[in-house]
Design an enzyme around this catalytic site. Structure first.
Site, short mmCIF file in Angstrom:
data_model
loop_
_atom_site.label_atom_id
_atom_site.label_comp_id
_atom_site.label_asym_id
_atom_site.label_seq_id
_atom_site.Cartn_x
_atom_site.Cartn_y
_atom_site.Cartn_z
CE1 TYR A 38 -8.86 -3.43 1.12
CE2 TYR A 38 -8.31 -1.25 0.33
CZ TYR A 38 -7.95 -2.42 0.96
OH TYR A 38 -6.67 -2.57 1.45
CD GLU A 98 -8.19 -9.20 -3.55
OE1 GLU A 98 -9.00 -8.86 -2.66
OE2 GLU A 98 -7.05 -9.65 -3.29
CG HIS A 145 -4.72 -6.46 -0.18
ND1 HIS A 145 -5.88 -6.66 0.51
CD2 HIS A 145 -4.80 -7.21 -1.31
CE1 HIS A 145 -6.65 -7.50 -0.19
NE2 HIS A 145 -6.02 -7.84 -1.29
CE LYS A 175 -3.53 -2.50 2.67
NZ LYS A 175 -4.39 -2.46 3.87
CG ASN A 198 -2.99 -2.90 7.28
OD1 ASN A 198 -2.95 -2.37 6.17
ND2 ASN A 198 -3.96 -3.71 7.66
#
Ligand code: RTP
Length: 155
Positions: A56, A133, A122, A16, A119
């Site tokens: 998402y 995805e 992913h 990310k 975080n």
């Protein structure tokens, strides 16, 4: 051997914007590489907010959805496809629990992140999401099929 390779499991992994900005690309890639997984596709992209919302979509009812999509589209994301036996589940294990306060030391989030909204990485959470995805982030032609010399030692 070729049939075996064709059936090999694949997962979608993304670093990310926080992970990219913090200079953690090499650190994260090296953990997947050293484990024995094989890199099939990789690209650096700045997703649009609409694209982030697609990625998402499962979380659209959650209160953090909008902020999460703003964040994912705020800068470069390193999108990757990794291949190997059990890579979907074990990739999640390498990544660690969603909340870095709860991820174990030794995991990517446990070692390198502090809060859930930042975080750094992913990973697909199952075979269906992995398929979806990979198809969302990559054209089929962007997946590189090759034989790695290490494979005969890993399997
Ligand atoms: P990811 O999809 O990014 O691998 O994360 P995950 O499966 O471990 O977690 P998930 O529940 O799918 O949540 C996706 C991402 O949303 C952010 N999040 N923020 N309370 C919060 O502010 C909150 N909870 C989740 C995290 O970035 C999480 O990775």
């Amino acid at each position: 051997q070729e049939a075996h390779a064709a059936e090999m499991e694949r997962t979608f992994i993304a670093i990310k914007p926080d992970g990219v900005q913090r200079g953690l690309i090499a650190e994260i890639i090296s953990r997947f590489e050293r484990k024995g997984y094989k890199l099939m596709a990789i690209k650096l992209v700045v997703p649009t907010k609409e694209f982030a919302q697609k990625h998402y979509h499962d979380l659209k009812e959650r209160p953090f959805f909008d902020g999460l999509c703003d964040f994912l589209s705020s800068g470069p994301v390193l999108a990757m496809v990794w291949e190997g036996e059990g890579v979907i589940k074990y990739g999640r294990k390498l990544i660690g629990a969603t909340d870095p306060q709860k991820s174990e030391p030794g995991t990517i989030r446990g070692d390198l992140a502090v809060v859930v909204g930042r975080n750094i990485i992913h990973g697909s959470d199952g075979p269906e999401t992995a398929k979806d995805e990979i198809a969302l982030w990559f054209e089929p032609s962007e997946l590189v099929s090759y034989t790695s010399n290490a494979e005969k030692w890993i399997y």
